[in-house]
Motif scaffolding. Structure first.
Motif, PDB file in Angstrom:
ATOM      1  N   UNK A 275       5.721   1.851  -9.241  1.00 44.26           N
ATOM      2  CA  UNK A 275       4.502   2.492  -9.704  1.00 44.26           C
ATOM      3  C   UNK A 275       3.637   2.890  -8.508  1.00 44.26           C
ATOM      4  N   UNK A 276       3.218   4.141  -8.466  1.00 43.83           N
ATOM      5  CA  UNK A 276       2.192   4.588  -7.515  1.00 43.83           C
ATOM      6  C   UNK A 276       0.893   4.691  -8.302  1.00 43.83           C
ATOM      7  N   UNK A 277      -0.043   3.804  -8.025  1.00 45.68           N
ATOM      8  CA  UNK A 277      -1.291   3.785  -8.772  1.00 45.68           C
ATOM      9  C   UNK A 277      -2.457   4.065  -7.829  1.00 45.68           C
ATOM     10  N   UNK A 278      -2.506   5.331  -7.383  1.00 48.55           N
ATOM     11  CA  UNK A 278      -3.557   5.753  -6.465  1.00 48.55           C
ATOM     12  C   UNK A 278      -4.482   6.801  -7.051  1.00 48.55           C
TER      13      UNK A 278
ATOM     14  N   UNK B 271       0.798  -1.230   0.000  1.00 47.29           N
ATOM     15  CA  UNK B 271       0.000   0.000   0.000  1.00 47.29           C
ATOM     16  C   UNK B 271       0.833   1.282   0.000  1.00 47.29           C
ATOM     17  N   UNK B 272       1.779   1.405   0.909  1.00 47.10           N
ATOM     18  CA  UNK B 272       2.508   2.660   1.111  1.00 47.10           C
ATOM     19  C   UNK B 272       3.753   2.704   0.208  1.00 47.10           C
ATOM     20  N   UNK B 273       3.833   3.636  -0.734  1.00 45.08           N
ATOM     21  CA  UNK B 273       4.982   3.665  -1.643  1.00 45.08           C
ATOM     22  C   UNK B 273       6.270   4.098  -0.950  1.00 45.08           C
ATOM     23  N   UNK B 274       7.338   3.403  -1.265  1.00 47.89           N
ATOM     24  CA  UNK B 274       8.637   3.805  -0.733  1.00 47.89           C
ATOM     25  C   UNK B 274       9.238   4.961  -1.511  1.00 47.89           C
ATOM     26  N   UNK B 275       8.893   5.038  -2.795  1.00 48.99           N
ATOM     27  CA  UNK B 275       9.455   6.076  -3.661  1.00 48.99           C
ATOM     28  C   UNK B 275       8.310   6.895  -4.258  1.00 48.99           C
ATOM     29  N   UNK B 276       8.059   8.041  -3.651  1.00 57.28           N
ATOM     30  CA  UNK B 276       6.991   8.928  -4.084  1.00 57.28           C
ATOM     31  C   UNK B 276       7.504  10.359  -4.056  1.00 57.28           C
ATOM     32  N   UNK B 277       7.071  11.150  -5.040  1.00 58.71           N
ATOM     33  CA  UNK B 277       7.439  12.563  -5.076  1.00 58.71           C
ATOM     34  C   UNK B 277       6.340  13.454  -4.524  1.00 58.71           C
ATOM     35  N   UNK B 278       5.204  12.882  -4.192  1.00 58.02           N
ATOM     36  CA  UNK B 278       4.104  13.700  -3.683  1.00 58.02           C
ATOM     37  C   UNK B 278       4.438  14.255  -2.305  1.00 58.02           C
ATOM     38  N   UNK B 279       4.022  15.464  -2.065  1.00 58.99           N
ATOM     39  CA  UNK B 279       4.233  16.065  -0.746  1.00 58.99           C
ATOM     40  C   UNK B 279       3.400  15.333   0.308  1.00 58.99           C
ATOM     41  N   UNK B 280       2.233  14.837  -0.096  1.00 55.17           N
ATOM     42  CA  UNK B 280       1.363  14.096   0.817  1.00 55.17           C
ATOM     43  C   UNK B 280       1.980  12.728   1.106  1.00 55.17           C
ATOM     44  N   UNK B 281       2.155  12.410   2.376  1.00 55.11           N
ATOM     45  CA  UNK B 281       2.698  11.117   2.830  1.00 55.11           C
ATOM     46  C   UNK B 281       4.164  10.911   2.428  1.00 55.11           C
ATOM     47  N   UNK B 282       4.863  11.960   2.067  1.00 52.06           N
ATOM     48  CA  UNK B 282       6.244  11.780   1.595  1.00 52.06           C
ATOM     49  C   UNK B 282       7.125  11.112   2.644  1.00 52.06           C
TER      50      UNK B 282
ATOM     51  N   UNK C 287       7.223  -2.884  -8.817  1.00 53.74           N
ATOM     52  CA  UNK C 287       6.577  -2.778  -7.503  1.00 53.74           C
ATOM     53  C   UNK C 287       5.397  -1.826  -7.647  1.00 53.74           C
ATOM     54  N   UNK C 288       4.218  -2.272  -7.194  1.00 52.68           N
ATOM     55  CA  UNK C 288       3.000  -1.475  -7.275  1.00 52.68           C
ATOM     56  C   UNK C 288       2.572  -1.036  -5.870  1.00 52.68           C
ATOM     57  N   UNK C 289       2.217   0.237  -5.734  1.00 53.31           N
ATOM     58  CA  UNK C 289       1.724   0.778  -4.468  1.00 53.31           C
ATOM     59  C   UNK C 289       0.537   1.686  -4.721  1.00 53.31           C
ATOM     60  N   UNK C 290      -0.113   2.111  -3.638  1.00 49.18           N
ATOM     61  CA  UNK C 290      -1.224   3.050  -3.727  1.00 49.18           C
ATOM     62  C   UNK C 290      -1.024   4.171  -2.724  1.00 49.18           C
ATOM     63  N   UNK C 291      -2.003   4.352  -1.820  1.00 50.08           N
ATOM     64  CA  UNK C 291      -1.923   5.268  -0.681  1.00 50.08           C
ATOM     65  C   UNK C 291      -1.941   6.735  -1.109  1.00 50.08           C
ATOM     66  N   UNK C 292      -1.076   7.114  -2.011  1.00 54.86           N
ATOM     67  CA  UNK C 292      -1.006   8.489  -2.516  1.00 54.86           C
ATOM     68  C   UNK C 292      -1.934   8.590  -3.722  1.00 54.86           C
ATOM     69  N   UNK C 293      -2.889   9.511  -3.680  1.00 51.48           N
ATOM     70  CA  UNK C 293      -3.931   9.581  -4.693  1.00 51.48           C
ATOM     71  C   UNK C 293      -3.469  10.328  -5.941  1.00 51.48           C
ATOM     72  N   UNK C 294      -2.533   9.762  -6.637  1.00 56.36           N
ATOM     73  CA  UNK C 294      -2.141  10.226  -7.961  1.00 56.36           C
ATOM     74  C   UNK C 294      -1.380   9.089  -8.644  1.00 56.36           C
TER      75      UNK C 294
END
Length: 231
Positions: free
Chosen positions: A167-170, A73-84, A104-111
């Motif tokens: 991949x962040x697929x949120x 669920x929680x992405x290790x590599x995300x550029x979003x400010x939310x949940x960074x 690797x597929x994750x969600x949590x961040x809505x983008x």
């Protein structure tokens, strides 16, 4: 520890029976692909050797699969400010690399976000973050380290990545996160190749033998991103 009210905890345990907590970490084969599903919640201690050894053994036993995917669920590599700050799953990157994971597929961040193919070496075990009213609620873990990016891969003319694609697929979430970053590439981390936060969308995956295709499609059916991986 199962965090819930007494009533909810009792009801959940009655329903789950002996399946909890084992049911939150499992794997299966589908066609020529191996899928590893793991619990990324901050209360899980992925510095624990027993958990890490289980992941390593699972992936080592899947080397006959043409494709190896990991989902959490929680992405290790995300550029979003939310949940960074919730970077705890970066700790498993060396295990994924040793296990020859493809995506690797994750969600949590809505983008929607797609990384360059990357290899990551954590600096020790990171810094555990706690908060809440009593300063005891585990929020996540900040994990610094060193990454190597494969910027030659474009998923079109070069379809053989050197590293894992994250991949962040949120972007199907009710409210999109950080739309202000969509056109602000300077706000993205260096490992991010694609960042779409101003449109709702979903990820479509096709696996045909040794060809993997990813398409990110908007609610109107427009293709926003696409890559192909071949072996």
């Amino acid at each position: 520890m199962l965090q819930a009210t007494d009533a909810h905890r009792k009801a959940f345990l009655q329903a789950a029976g002996e399946a909890y907590p084992g049911m939150v970490n499992y794997s299966f084969n589908y066609g020529n692909a191996h899928l590893l599903i793991i619990d990324s919640d901050p209360y899980v201690n992925w510095t624990d050797s027993a958990l890490r050894n289980w992941v390593a053994r699972d992936l080592a036993g899947a080397q006959d699969a043409a494709w190896r995917f990991v989902v959490f669920h929680h992405p290790g590599f995300s550029s979003a400010r939310e949940h960074y700050e919730q970077q705890q799953m970066r700790l498993l990157s060396p295990l994924f690399e040793a296990g020859k994971v493809d995506v690797v597929f994750s969600g949590h961040v809505h983008n929607y976000q797609r990384s360059f193919p990357l290899r990551f070496t954590p600096d020790k075990q990171g810094v555990l973050l706690v908060g809440g009213r009593e300063n005891k609620l585990i929020r996540g873990r900040v994990v610094n380290g060193r990454w190597v990016l494969d910027k030659r891969f474009d998923g079109k003319t070069n379809t053989r990545p050197d590293g894992i694609i994250y991949i962040v697929t949120g972007a199907g979430g009710q409210e999109l996160y950080n739309p202000e970053q969509n056109d602000d590439a300077d706000s993205w981390q260096k490992y991010t190749d694609k960042f779409i936060s101003n449109l709702h969308s979903l990820t479509v995956i096709d696996v045909d033998g040794k060809t993997f295709t990813l398409r990110q499609v908007s609610t109107e059916g427009k293709e926003l991103d696409s890559i192909t991986i071949t072996k």
